[in-house]
Design a protein around this motif. Sequence first.
Motif, PDB file in Angstrom:
ATOM      1  N   PRO A  18       0.814  -1.229   0.000  1.00 37.47           N
ATOM      2  CA  PRO A  18       0.000   0.000   0.000  1.00 37.47           C
ATOM      3  C   PRO A  18       0.846   1.277   0.000  1.00 37.47           C
ATOM      4  O   PRO A  18       0.513   2.249  -0.684  1.00 37.47           O
ATOM      5  CB  PRO A  18      -0.825  -0.105   1.291  1.00 37.47           C
ATOM      6  CG  PRO A  18      -0.872  -1.562   1.602  1.00 37.47           C
ATOM      7  CD  PRO A  18       0.443  -2.108   1.114  1.00 37.47           C
ATOM      8  N   ARG A  19       1.939   1.252   0.736  1.00 39.57           N
ATOM      9  CA  ARG A  19       2.823   2.425   0.739  1.00 39.57           C
ATOM     10  C   ARG A  19       3.448   2.644  -0.639  1.00 39.57           C
ATOM     11  O   ARG A  19       3.577   3.771  -1.096  1.00 39.57           O
ATOM     12  CB  ARG A  19       3.938   2.256   1.771  1.00 39.57           C
ATOM     13  CG  ARG A  19       3.468   2.401   3.192  1.00 39.57           C
ATOM     14  CD  ARG A  19       4.623   2.199   4.129  1.00 39.57           C
ATOM     15  NE  ARG A  19       4.247   2.476   5.503  1.00 39.57           N
ATOM     16  CZ  ARG A  19       4.962   2.145   6.542  1.00 39.57           C
ATOM     17  NH1 ARG A  19       6.126   1.531   6.386  1.00 39.57           N
ATOM     18  NH2 ARG A  19       4.557   2.422   7.757  1.00 39.57           N
ATOM     19  N   LEU A  20       3.849   1.548  -1.280  1.00 42.79           N
ATOM     20  CA  LEU A  20       4.405   1.667  -2.630  1.00 42.79           C
ATOM     21  C   LEU A  20       3.363   2.215  -3.595  1.00 42.79           C
ATOM     22  O   LEU A  20       3.676   3.063  -4.437  1.00 42.79           O
ATOM     23  CB  LEU A  20       4.912   0.303  -3.120  1.00 42.79           C
ATOM     24  CG  LEU A  20       6.218  -0.164  -2.502  1.00 42.79           C
ATOM     25  CD1 LEU A  20       6.463  -1.628  -2.822  1.00 42.79           C
ATOM     26  CD2 LEU A  20       7.371   0.689  -3.009  1.00 42.79           C
ATOM     27  N   ASN A  21       2.132   1.746  -3.465  1.00 42.01           N
ATOM     28  CA  ASN A  21       1.068   2.244  -4.339  1.00 42.01           C
ATOM     29  C   ASN A  21       0.841   3.739  -4.142  1.00 42.01           C
ATOM     30  O   ASN A  21       0.610   4.471  -5.114  1.00 42.01           O
ATOM     31  CB  ASN A  21      -0.226   1.465  -4.112  1.00 42.01           C
ATOM     32  CG  ASN A  21      -0.141   0.051  -4.654  1.00 42.01           C
ATOM     33  OD1 ASN A  21       0.625  -0.238  -5.561  1.00 42.01           O
ATOM     34  ND2 ASN A  21      -0.924  -0.847  -4.090  1.00 42.01           N
ATOM     35  N   ARG A  22       0.914   4.201  -2.891  1.00 40.53           N
ATOM     36  CA  ARG A  22       0.765   5.640  -2.635  1.00 40.53           C
ATOM     37  C   ARG A  22       1.911   6.427  -3.270  1.00 40.53           C
ATOM     38  O   ARG A  22       1.704   7.485  -3.885  1.00 40.53           O
ATOM     39  CB  ARG A  22       0.693   5.920  -1.137  1.00 40.53           C
ATOM     40  CG  ARG A  22      -0.692   5.676  -0.557  1.00 40.53           C
ATOM     41  CD  ARG A  22      -0.821   6.213   0.856  1.00 40.53           C
ATOM     42  NE  ARG A  22       0.029   5.537   1.827  1.00 40.53           N
ATOM     43  CZ  ARG A  22      -0.265   4.399   2.440  1.00 40.53           C
ATOM     44  NH1 ARG A  22      -1.401   3.787   2.189  1.00 40.53           N
ATOM     45  NH2 ARG A  22       0.570   3.874   3.307  1.00 40.53           N
ATOM     46  N   ALA A  23       3.138   5.909  -3.134  1.00 42.97           N
ATOM     47  CA  ALA A  23       4.295   6.588  -3.728  1.00 42.97           C
ATOM     48  C   ALA A  23       4.171   6.624  -5.253  1.00 42.97           C
ATOM     49  O   ALA A  23       4.473   7.640  -5.888  1.00 42.97           O
ATOM     50  CB  ALA A  23       5.597   5.908  -3.300  1.00 42.97           C
ATOM     51  N   ILE A  24       3.719   5.526  -5.831  1.00 39.14           N
ATOM     52  CA  ILE A  24       3.510   5.485  -7.283  1.00 39.14           C
ATOM     53  C   ILE A  24       2.458   6.514  -7.681  1.00 39.14           C
ATOM     54  O   ILE A  24       2.613   7.231  -8.679  1.00 39.14           O
ATOM     55  CB  ILE A  24       3.106   4.062  -7.740  1.00 39.14           C
ATOM     56  CG1 ILE A  24       4.302   3.117  -7.597  1.00 39.14           C
ATOM     57  CG2 ILE A  24       2.576   4.070  -9.174  1.00 39.14           C
ATOM     58  CD1 ILE A  24       3.946   1.645  -7.712  1.00 39.14           C
ATOM     59  N   GLY A  25       1.398   6.611  -6.886  1.00 41.40           N
ATOM     60  CA  GLY A  25       0.362   7.611  -7.153  1.00 41.40           C
ATOM     61  C   GLY A  25       0.912   9.023  -7.087  1.00 41.40           C
ATOM     62  O   GLY A  25       0.558   9.884  -7.911  1.00 41.40           O
ATOM     63  N   GLN A  26       1.786   9.273  -6.114  1.00 40.97           N
ATOM     64  CA  GLN A  26       2.409  10.592  -6.011  1.00 40.97           C
ATOM     65  C   GLN A  26       3.238  10.899  -7.253  1.00 40.97           C
ATOM     66  O   GLN A  26       3.193  12.011  -7.791  1.00 40.97           O
ATOM     67  CB  GLN A  26       3.281  10.681  -4.765  1.00 40.97           C
ATOM     68  CG  GLN A  26       2.487  10.750  -3.481  1.00 40.97           C
ATOM     69  CD  GLN A  26       3.387  10.673  -2.263  1.00 40.97           C
ATOM     70  OE1 GLN A  26       4.301   9.855  -2.189  1.00 40.97           O
ATOM     71  NE2 GLN A  26       3.124  11.532  -1.293  1.00 40.97           N
ATOM     72  N   LEU A  27       4.003   9.911  -7.713  1.00 41.53           N
ATOM     73  CA  LEU A  27       4.834  10.126  -8.901  1.00 41.53           C
ATOM     74  C   LEU A  27       3.985  10.308 -10.155  1.00 41.53           C
ATOM     75  O   LEU A  27       4.321  11.124 -11.030  1.00 41.53           O
ATOM     76  CB  LEU A  27       5.823   8.974  -9.066  1.00 41.53           C
ATOM     77  CG  LEU A  27       6.924   8.937  -8.011  1.00 41.53           C
ATOM     78  CD1 LEU A  27       7.750   7.663  -8.144  1.00 41.53           C
ATOM     79  CD2 LEU A  27       7.809  10.164  -8.103  1.00 41.53           C
ATOM     80  N   GLU A  28       2.883   9.581 -10.238  1.00 40.07           N
ATOM     81  CA  GLU A  28       1.970   9.774 -11.372  1.00 40.07           C
ATOM     82  C   GLU A  28       1.397  11.191 -11.336  1.00 40.07           C
ATOM     83  O   GLU A  28       1.236  11.837 -12.376  1.00 40.07           O
ATOM     84  CB  GLU A  28       0.842   8.735 -11.345  1.00 40.07           C
ATOM     85  CG  GLU A  28       1.284   7.316 -11.664  1.00 40.07           C
ATOM     86  CD  GLU A  28       1.757   7.125 -13.095  1.00 40.07           C
ATOM     87  OE1 GLU A  28       1.354   7.922 -13.988  1.00 40.07           O
ATOM     88  OE2 GLU A  28       2.525   6.185 -13.341  1.00 40.07           O
TER      89      GLU A  28
END
Length: 97
Positions: A18-28
């Motif tokens: 979930p943390r990785l998904n949030r970071a990916i969302g931030q980068l997107e």
Amino acid sequence: MQVPSAETKHPSHVEQTPRLNRAIGQLEGVKRMIAKGEYCVDIMTQLRAARSALKTIELSVLETHMRSCLSRTSCCDDEKLRDQQVGEILTLLKKYE
């Protein structure tokens, strides 16, 4: 660095997904900001937030490594293996200063 053998069981880091998904969302989000030509300072702020999120994940993975992998070597008499594990951690810490 030690190459893990087939018998080596590594700890799971699935809880970081979930943390990785949030970071990916931030980068997107940063990509969208750049595409829209948004203000540089706002882009930098979002990049800093993504970097912070990744650092949190990195530290959690390192903590798991220390608790799991080092605990296995600390109770055995293999001083060479313990030194190798400590060396791995020192290398990681120096690399990510």
